[in-house]
Design an enzyme around this catalytic site. Structure first.
Site, PDB file in Angstrom:
ATOM      1  N   SER A  77       0.946  -1.143   0.035  1.00  0.00           N
ATOM      2  CA  SER A  77       0.199  -0.113   0.031  1.00  0.00           C
ATOM      3  C   SER A  77       0.993   1.365  -0.152  1.00  0.00           C
ATOM      4  CB  SER A  77      -0.917   0.122   1.386  1.00  0.00           C
ATOM      5  OG  SER A  77      -1.350   1.380   1.539  1.00  0.00           O
ATOM      6  N   TYR A  85      -3.677   0.034   9.922  1.00  0.00           N
ATOM      7  CA  TYR A  85      -3.394  -0.171   8.511  1.00  0.00           C
ATOM      8  C   TYR A  85      -1.891  -0.095   7.987  1.00  0.00           C
ATOM      9  CZ  TYR A  85      -4.689  -0.725   3.599  1.00  0.00           C
ATOM     10  OH  TYR A  85      -4.725  -0.838   2.191  1.00  0.00           O
TER      11      TYR A  85
HETATM   12  P1  NAP Z   1     -11.980  -4.711  -0.529  1.00  0.00           P
HETATM   13  O1  NAP Z   1     -12.908  -4.400  -1.509  1.00  0.00           O
HETATM   14  O2  NAP Z   1     -12.373  -4.645   0.889  1.00  0.00           O
HETATM   15  O3  NAP Z   1     -11.721  -6.573  -0.707  1.00  0.00           O
HETATM   16  C1  NAP Z   1     -11.123  -7.019   0.458  1.00  0.00           C
HETATM   17  C2  NAP Z   1     -11.362  -8.649   0.092  1.00  0.00           C
HETATM   18  O4  NAP Z   1     -10.579  -9.229   1.031  1.00  0.00           O
HETATM   19  C3  NAP Z   1     -12.702  -8.991   0.335  1.00  0.00           C
HETATM   20  O5  NAP Z   1     -13.050 -10.068  -0.707  1.00  0.00           O
HETATM   21  C4  NAP Z   1     -12.798  -9.575   1.503  1.00  0.00           C
HETATM   22  O6  NAP Z   1     -13.862 -10.434   1.765  1.00  0.00           O
HETATM   23  C5  NAP Z   1     -11.538 -10.365   1.790  1.00  0.00           C
HETATM   24  N1  NAP Z   1     -11.164 -10.601   3.142  1.00  0.00           N
HETATM   25  C6  NAP Z   1     -11.027  -9.663   4.271  1.00  0.00           C
HETATM   26  N2  NAP Z   1     -10.778 -10.100   5.310  1.00  0.00           N
HETATM   27  C7  NAP Z   1     -10.445 -11.465   5.109  1.00  0.00           C
HETATM   28  C8  NAP Z   1     -10.289 -12.756   5.900  1.00  0.00           C
HETATM   29  N3  NAP Z   1     -10.144 -12.879   7.250  1.00  0.00           N
HETATM   30  N4  NAP Z   1     -10.181 -13.808   5.153  1.00  0.00           N
HETATM   31  C9  NAP Z   1     -10.459 -13.845   3.866  1.00  0.00           C
HETATM   32  N5  NAP Z   1     -10.763 -12.910   3.197  1.00  0.00           N
HETATM   33  C10 NAP Z   1     -11.033 -11.820   3.690  1.00  0.00           C
HETATM   34  O7  NAP Z   1     -10.589  -4.552  -0.647  1.00  0.00           O
HETATM   35  P2  NAP Z   1      -9.626  -3.974  -2.048  1.00  0.00           P
HETATM   36  O8  NAP Z   1      -9.619  -2.546  -2.369  1.00  0.00           O
HETATM   37  O9  NAP Z   1     -10.131  -4.906  -3.275  1.00  0.00           O
HETATM   38  O10 NAP Z   1      -8.103  -4.308  -1.268  1.00  0.00           O
HETATM   39  C11 NAP Z   1      -7.625  -5.547  -1.542  1.00  0.00           C
HETATM   40  C12 NAP Z   1      -6.288  -5.587  -1.022  1.00  0.00           C
HETATM   41  O11 NAP Z   1      -5.647  -4.364  -1.587  1.00  0.00           O
HETATM   42  C13 NAP Z   1      -6.092  -5.101   0.288  1.00  0.00           C
HETATM   43  O12 NAP Z   1      -5.179  -5.842   1.090  1.00  0.00           O
HETATM   44  C14 NAP Z   1      -5.888  -3.781   0.440  1.00  0.00           C
HETATM   45  O13 NAP Z   1      -5.482  -3.330   1.766  1.00  0.00           O
HETATM   46  C15 NAP Z   1      -5.013  -3.380  -0.591  1.00  0.00           C
HETATM   47  N6  NAP Z   1      -5.200  -2.145  -1.079  1.00  0.00           N
HETATM   48  C16 NAP Z   1      -6.134  -1.391  -1.604  1.00  0.00           C
HETATM   49  C17 NAP Z   1      -6.184  -0.245  -2.127  1.00  0.00           C
HETATM   50  C18 NAP Z   1      -7.142   0.577  -2.656  1.00  0.00           C
HETATM   51  O14 NAP Z   1      -6.865   1.831  -2.701  1.00  0.00           O
HETATM   52  N7  NAP Z   1      -8.329  -0.007  -2.670  1.00  0.00           N
HETATM   53  C19 NAP Z   1      -4.856   0.345  -2.354  1.00  0.00           C
HETATM   54  C20 NAP Z   1      -3.691  -0.266  -1.700  1.00  0.00           C
HETATM   55  C21 NAP Z   1      -3.675  -1.601  -1.077  1.00  0.00           C
HETATM   56  P3  NAP Z   1     -15.210 -10.072   2.385  1.00  0.00           P
HETATM   57  O15 NAP Z   1     -16.072  -9.343   1.416  1.00  0.00           O
HETATM   58  O16 NAP Z   1     -15.911 -11.444   2.721  1.00  0.00           O
HETATM   59  O17 NAP Z   1     -14.813  -9.375   3.730  1.00  0.00           O
HETATM   60  C1  GCO Z   2      -6.854   5.103   3.054  1.00  0.00           C
HETATM   61  C2  GCO Z   2      -7.198   4.067   1.832  1.00  0.00           C
HETATM   62  C3  GCO Z   2      -5.691   3.719   1.567  1.00  0.00           C
HETATM   63  C4  GCO Z   2      -5.841   2.837   0.338  1.00  0.00           C
HETATM   64  C5  GCO Z   2      -4.397   2.211  -0.107  1.00  0.00           C
HETATM   65  C6  GCO Z   2      -3.493   3.485  -0.614  1.00  0.00           C
HETATM   66  O1  GCO Z   2      -7.825   5.246   3.959  1.00  0.00           O
HETATM   67  O2  GCO Z   2      -5.996   5.948   3.009  1.00  0.00           O
HETATM   68  O3  GCO Z   2      -8.073   3.154   2.147  1.00  0.00           O
HETATM   69  O4  GCO Z   2      -5.138   3.199   2.616  1.00  0.00           O
HETATM   70  O5  GCO Z   2      -6.449   1.672   0.751  1.00  0.00           O
HETATM   71  O6  GCO Z   2      -3.957   1.568   1.065  1.00  0.00           O
HETATM   72  O7  GCO Z   2      -2.404   2.647  -1.051  1.00  0.00           O
END
Ligand code: NAP
Ligand code: GCO
Length: 268
Positions: free
Chosen positions: A147, A160
């Site tokens: 992230s 986080y």
């Molecule tokens: P999201 O839409 O919240 O999806 C997260 C997924 O993880 C969901 O399918 C959720 O399932 C699953 N999950 C959560 N807890 C779990 C557990 N204990 N066991 C199994 N599955 C679990 O998140 P996203 O935005 O796609 O993010 C995916 C990854 O990218 C995360 O690691 C997040 O921190 C990272 N990330 C996101 C962003 C962003 O801007 N979106 C940026 C940087 C990094 P449920 O729906 O059943 O809870």
């Molecule tokens: C926040 C956002 C970010 C993104 C991502 C950025 O609240 O700042 O959720 O943390 O999820 O991790 O890289």
């Protein structure tokens, strides 16, 4: 020279955790397009079923498992089942993650621990479960979804950022400890991506105006001037999962539209 073949995932089995939707789904879809067999998990059967329906609609014959990635026994059982029913996992994407946006001094210790459990302990648990078979096979790819918060802090995301900072170092440590077995462990650091996780940061205001954080990301922090799309992560993930990246190890590949490089839009 990297040939077309080097970017192929043909014949490979990829486990993407938490991949019913969002970033995990987009990465799995990209890996499937490169030839990988996709297996994924989610906590609830209803989400696994929804994910299976989405994969089917996209022409992907994925296999889904119900598994909470924080539960070591459940993870070990899932990996054993996958190895028996599908085959050895060649590619692991530790994608499952949660976030809690709470000012640190208002956050309960149990809430802090929950985020660390899913975002840091779970990648340790799942990686530990798949590495022995990768060693036996003589090759493996682990991709941890880090992230911006692996590098930066901001208000309300102490747990986080702590987890994602730790995940960056877990990535480097797996690379250090298991590189000798031809296992490459790298991270992808997405910028701000439009998924359910960030939906609250893009919620239009009562008067219909843009959420201030939405403007902050698109007008001040991101040179690309937009939120990332989950599909923006598929190509980098295929690269890190393929033999084209066999000499890349312990790196975090930031896919952020330029955020990391940018001081921020100057006034005037
Ligand atoms: P999201 O839409 O919240 O999806 C997260 C997924 O993880 C969901 O399918 C959720 O399932 C699953 N999950 C959560 N807890 C779990 C557990 N204990 N066991 C199994 N599955 C679990 O998140 P996203 O935005 O796609 O993010 C995916 C990854 O990218 C995360 O690691 C997040 O921190 C990272 N990330 C996101 C962003 C962003 O801007 N979106 C940026 C940087 C990094 P449920 O729906 O059943 O809870
Ligand atoms: C926040 C956002 C970010 C993104 C991502 C950025 O609240 O700042 O959720 O943390 O999820 O991790 O890289």
């Amino acid at each position: 020279m990297a040939s077309e073949k080097n970017f192929s995932l043909q014949g490979k089995i990829a486990l993407v955790t938490g991949a019913s939707y969002g970033i995990g789904y987009a990465i799995a879809k990209g890996m499937a397009a490169a030839g990988a067999k996709i297996v994924f998990n989610d906590i609830k059967q209803e989400f696994v079923d929804k994910g299976l329906a989405s994969y089917k609609a996209d022409g992907i014959d994925a296999i889904g498992y119900v598994c909470d990635v924080t539960d070591e026994d459940a993870v070990n059982a899932m990996v054993a089942t996958i190895e028996k029913e599908v085959g050895v996992i060649d590619i692991l994407v530790n994608n499952a993650g949660i976030i809690k946006r709470i000012p640190m001094i208002e956050m309960k210790a149990s809430e802090f621990r929950q985020v660390i459990d899913v975002d840091l302990n779970a990648p340790f648990i799942v990686s530990k479960a798949v590495i022995p078979s990768m060693i036996k096979k003589g090759a493996g790819k682990i991709i941890n979804i880090c992230s911006m918060m692996s590098e930066f802090g901001r208000e309300t995301v102490s747990a986080y950022a702590s987890a994602k900072g730790g995940l960056k170092m877990l990535t480097r440590n797996i690379a250090s400890e298991y590189g000798q077995y031809n296992i490459q462990c790298n991270g992808i650091g997405p910028g701000y991506i439009a998924t359910p996780q960030t939906a609250p940061l893009r919620e239009p205001q009562a008067d219909g105006s843009k959420h201030p954080f939405d403007s902050f990301i698109t007008e001040t922090k991101t040179p690309a001037g937009r939120w990332g799309d989950p599909e923006d992560l598929a190509g980098p993930a295929v690269f890190l999962a393929s033999t084209a990246s066999d000499f890349v190890n312990g790196q975090i590949l930031y896919v952020d539209g330029g955020i990391q490089a940018y001081f921020g839009k100057q006034p005037g």
